[in-house]
Scaffold this motif. Structure first.
Motif, PDB file in Angstrom:
ATOM      1  N   GLN A  58       0.559  -0.868  -0.022  1.00  0.00           N
ATOM      2  CA  GLN A  58      -0.218  -0.102  -0.138  1.00  0.00           C
ATOM      3  C   GLN A  58       0.798   1.096  -0.159  1.00  0.00           C
ATOM      4  OE1 GLN A  58      -2.776   2.545   3.024  1.00  0.00           O
ATOM      5  NE2 GLN A  58      -2.892   0.561   3.107  1.00  0.00           N
ATOM      6  N   ASP A  59       2.356   0.943   0.838  1.00  0.00           N
ATOM      7  CA  ASP A  59       2.580   2.384   0.966  1.00  0.00           C
ATOM      8  C   ASP A  59       3.380   2.925  -0.593  1.00  0.00           C
ATOM      9  OD1 ASP A  59       2.374   2.332   3.810  1.00  0.00           O
ATOM     10  OD2 ASP A  59       4.098   1.449   3.903  1.00  0.00           O
ATOM     11  N   LYS A  60       3.391   2.196  -1.759  1.00  0.00           N
ATOM     12  CA  LYS A  60       4.454   2.288  -2.947  1.00  0.00           C
ATOM     13  C   LYS A  60       3.055   2.252  -4.079  1.00  0.00           C
ATOM     14  CE  LYS A  60       4.986  -2.626  -3.988  1.00  0.00           C
ATOM     15  NZ  LYS A  60       6.716  -3.190  -3.921  1.00  0.00           N
ATOM     16  N   VAL A  61       2.029   2.635  -3.326  1.00  0.00           N
ATOM     17  CA  VAL A  61       0.541   3.261  -4.472  1.00  0.00           C
ATOM     18  C   VAL A  61       0.832   4.676  -4.857  1.00  0.00           C
ATOM     19  CG1 VAL A  61      -2.404   3.033  -4.834  1.00  0.00           C
ATOM     20  CG2 VAL A  61      -0.297   0.984  -4.331  1.00  0.00           C
ATOM     21  N   ASP A  62       0.511   4.702  -6.032  1.00  0.00           N
ATOM     22  CA  ASP A  62       0.640   6.741  -6.224  1.00  0.00           C
ATOM     23  C   ASP A  62      -1.067   6.750  -7.121  1.00  0.00           C
ATOM     24  OD1 ASP A  62       2.712   7.192  -5.050  1.00  0.00           O
ATOM     25  OD2 ASP A  62       3.969   6.775  -6.730  1.00  0.00           O
ATOM     26  N   ILE A  63      -1.495   7.658  -6.853  1.00  0.00           N
ATOM     27  CA  ILE A  63      -3.372   7.745  -7.150  1.00  0.00           C
ATOM     28  C   ILE A  63      -3.116   8.572  -8.296  1.00  0.00           C
ATOM     29  CG2 ILE A  63      -5.447   8.098  -7.046  1.00  0.00           C
ATOM     30  CD1 ILE A  63      -5.364   6.694  -4.306  1.00  0.00           C
ATOM     31  N   ILE A  64      -2.952   8.096  -9.619  1.00  0.00           N
ATOM     32  CA  ILE A  64      -2.870   9.581 -10.344  1.00  0.00           C
ATOM     33  C   ILE A  64      -4.321   9.182 -11.060  1.00  0.00           C
ATOM     34  CG2 ILE A  64      -2.170   9.809 -12.995  1.00  0.00           C
ATOM     35  CD1 ILE A  64       0.279   9.119 -10.680  1.00  0.00           C
ATOM     36  N   VAL A  65      -5.033  10.586 -11.035  1.00  0.00           N
ATOM     37  CA  VAL A  65      -6.250  11.209 -11.649  1.00  0.00           C
ATOM     38  C   VAL A  65      -6.489  12.190 -13.166  1.00  0.00           C
ATOM     39  CG1 VAL A  65      -8.392  12.560 -11.589  1.00  0.00           C
ATOM     40  CG2 VAL A  65      -6.927  11.891  -9.104  1.00  0.00           C
ATOM     41  N   ASN A  66      -6.978  11.110 -13.844  1.00  0.00           N
ATOM     42  CA  ASN A  66      -6.760  11.002 -15.534  1.00  0.00           C
ATOM     43  C   ASN A  66      -8.359  11.579 -15.765  1.00  0.00           C
ATOM     44  OD1 ASN A  66      -5.217  10.390 -18.156  1.00  0.00           O
ATOM     45  ND2 ASN A  66      -6.398   9.309 -18.896  1.00  0.00           N
ATOM     46  N   ARG A  67      -7.496  12.534 -16.844  1.00  0.00           N
ATOM     47  CA  ARG A  67      -8.819  12.749 -17.851  1.00  0.00           C
ATOM     48  C   ARG A  67      -9.652  14.469 -16.456  1.00  0.00           C
ATOM     49  NH1 ARG A  67     -10.888   8.128 -20.277  1.00  0.00           N
ATOM     50  NH2 ARG A  67      -9.173   8.055 -21.421  1.00  0.00           N
ATOM     51  N   ALA A  68      -8.757  14.935 -15.407  1.00  0.00           N
ATOM     52  CA  ALA A  68      -8.791  15.913 -14.513  1.00  0.00           C
ATOM     53  C   ALA A  68     -10.160  16.894 -15.671  1.00  0.00           C
ATOM     54  CB  ALA A  68      -8.354  15.755 -14.025  1.00  0.00           C
ATOM     55  N   GLY A  69     -10.776  17.138 -14.823  1.00  0.00           N
ATOM     56  CA  GLY A  69     -11.449  18.640 -15.254  1.00  0.00           C
ATOM     57  C   GLY A  69     -12.732  18.445 -16.590  1.00  0.00           C
TER      58      GLY A  69
END
Length: 411
Positions: free
Chosen positions: A303-314
Motif C-alpha cells: 500500500q505504501d508504494k501506491v501512487d494514485i493518478i487522476v486522469n482526465r481531471a477537469g
C-alpha cells in the motif's frame, strides 16, 4: 544502459550456492549469468559467458578451488575473481589472493560486505563518474478499470523519461491478451514477451536488448504476444526472470498491467518500487480504488508504494469533485492529468507520443512534471502533491465507509 556486473558462481555445496544465488538475484546491479556446481566445469562457463565477476567458493575442496582461481586468472584476466569461504584462516586467504582473487569474502555473506566488494570491482571497471551504476526504478502502471488511460500513461511517461540522456527506459506490455502499447508507438516489433520467455534460459543482457524494439524517443518496448495461444507459455517464474534482467539493464522499467490483477500482474506489482494506480473521478473508478487498496493491505508494504493518478481531471460532466474524492479515499493524489481528449485521440491514432505530437500541451507538461517528481531527472525529489484537504480519520475507516458491504459487516 546502466552499468551492470555480469557474474558467474561456482560452489559444489548446494545449500551455500542457493544462499549466494538468492542474495545476488536481489541486487539490481548484478546479473547472474551462470551458476555451477563443479569446479572442473567452471573454466568452460567463464570462457563461454565472459562474466565481469566470478565467485569461487573454496570450502568443498580448497586446493582445487585455488588452482581454479589461478587458471581463470591466467586464461580470462578480464574476469575479476572473488574467493569465498567459511574459514578465515590467514594462510588460505593469502593463497587465494596470490592465486589471483581480487577479494576474499567470509561465508555466510552479509549484504553490505558483498555490495562493497562488488562496488570496488564496478569502480575499477566502469569508473566513479556520473555514468556509474544506478538502481532501477520499476513502475507498475495499473488501471482502476478499463479505459481509464493506463496504457497512454505508461507509454507517455516512458517517452518523457527516455528524453533524459542519463536514463535508459524499457516498457513491458503485460496486458498479454489485448495490450496495445505497440499501437501507441506505431511499432511493428520483431520479438514479443513470449519470444523472450521462450529463450530466457540462454538470454543475456546483449541478447535481451536486441529483442526489444527501440522507439525514436529512446524508449525500449517489449510488447505482448501476437498470437493468443502464446500467452500460455508465460508464467510467473519466467516473468520474474525477465523483470530481473530488465532491472539489471535499465534505469527505469515501466510495466503496463492488465486489468485482471492476475498472477503475472501481481509479480510485476511485487517487483515494483512504485505502483501508479490510474483512476478517474467517477463512482465506479473510485469504488474500485477502494477495493484494490483494501486488497493491497493484505501484502506488507504494498500500500505504501501506491501512487494514485487522476486522469482526465477537469472533465466536468458527471465527475466527483477532487476534494470529495480525496476525503473519501483518505489518501493523497500523486498527480493530475488534465482532460485533453482530442489530443489523446490524435496521439493514439497517429502512433506518436505526446512529446512529439503536442510538446507544448498542458497534458504533456503534466507528464514532464510527473517524471520529475519520480526522479526522472536523475535524482529529483518529489515535489508537493496537488492541493490536499484534511485527510481526517484513518484510511481504513474511510475506505470501509465508501464500501457499503464492509460497513454492514461491521454493524
Amino acid at each position: 544502459m546502466s552499468n551492470v556486473l555480469r557474474l558467474a558462481l561456482v560452489d559444489p555445496n548446494d545449500s551455500s550456492r542457493e544462499q549466494l544465488k538468492a542474495m545476488l538475484l536481489g541486487m539490481d546491479s548484478i546479473w547472474l549469468e551462470a551458476d555451477c556446481s563443479r569446479y572442473e566445469f567452471f573454466p568452460d562457463i567463464v570462457e563461454q559467458t565472459t562474466p565481469d565477476v566470478g565467485v569461487v567458493s573454496l570450502d568443498s575442496n580448497p586446493t582445487s578451488a585455488i588452482n581454479l582461481i589461478t587458471r581463470i586468472t591466467n586464461e580470462c584476466p578480464q574476469t575479476a575473481l572473488l574467493a569465498a569461504s567459511e574459514s578465515s584462516d590467514g594462510q588460505q586467504i593469502l593463497k587465494a589472493i596470490r592465486a589471483g582473487a581480487r577479494e576474499f569474502l567470509t561465508l555466510p555473506l552479509n549484504d553490505q560486505e558483498l555490495s562493497e566488494a562488488l562496488d570496488r570491482i564496478s569502480m575499477a571497471k566502469f569508473g566513479g563518474g556520473s555514468t556509474g551504476s544506478r538502481a532501477c526504478e520499476v513502475i507498475a502502471v495499473a488501471g482502476a478499470t478499463g479505459g481509464v488511460g493506463s496504457t497512454s500513461t505508461a507509454v507517455n511517461l516512458g517517452c518523457v523519461l527516455a528524453e533524459e540522456p542519463r536514463n535508459s527506459v524499457a516498457l513491458v506490455d503485460l496486458d498479454i491478451a489485448l495490450g496495445d502499447a505497440d499501437v501507441f508507438l506505431d511499432a511493428i516489433p520483431d520479438y514479443t514477451l513470449a519470444d523472450v520467455v521462450q529463450n530466457i534460459s540462454r538470454l543475456d543482457i546483449q541478447l535481451l536488448k536486441r529483442s526489444l524494439t527501440k522507439h525514436a524517443s529512446g524508449l525500449y518496448l517489449l510488447p505482448r504476444p501476437v498470437e493468443l495461444h502464446d500467452v500460455a507459455g508465460i508464467d510467473a517464474e519466467s516473468l520474474r526472470k525477465v523483470i530481473g534482467l530488465l532491472k539489471a539493464s535499465f534505469t527505469h522499467l515501466i510495466v503496463d498491467l492488465s486489468k485482471t490483477y492476475n498472477d503475472l500482474d501481481m509479480v510485476a506489482i511485487e517487483a515494483a518500487s512504485r505502483v501508479m494506480l490510474i483512476t478517474q473521478l467517477d463512482l465506479p473508478c473510485l469504488r474500485n480504488v477502494v477495493r484494490l487498496m483494501m486488497s493491497f493491505d493484505e501484502t506488507e508494504g504494498l500500500q505504501d508504494k501506491v501512487d494514485i493518478i487522476v486522469n482526465r481531471a477537469g472533465l466536468d460532466a458527471g465527475q466527483i469533485s477532487l476534494k470529495k474524492a480525496k476525503e473519501t479515499l483518505g489518501r493523497d493524489i500523486f498527480a493530475l492529468l488534465p482532460n485533453d481528449y482530442r489530443t489523446m485521440v490524435e496521439v493514439r491514432n497517429n502512433g506518436v507520443p505526446l512529446i512529439t505530437q503536442a510538446p507544448k500541451a498542458a497534458l504533456t507538461q503534466a507528464f514532464r512534471d510527473m517524471a520529475t517528481r519520480i526522479g526522472g531527472d536523475h535524482g529529483g525529489q518529489a515535489q508537493d502533491a496537488p492541493e490536499e484537504s484534511d485527510a481526517g480519520p484513518a484510511n481504513e475507516s474511510r475506505w470501509k465507509r465508501f464500501w457499503p458491504g464492509q460497513a454492514k459487516a461491521k454493524s
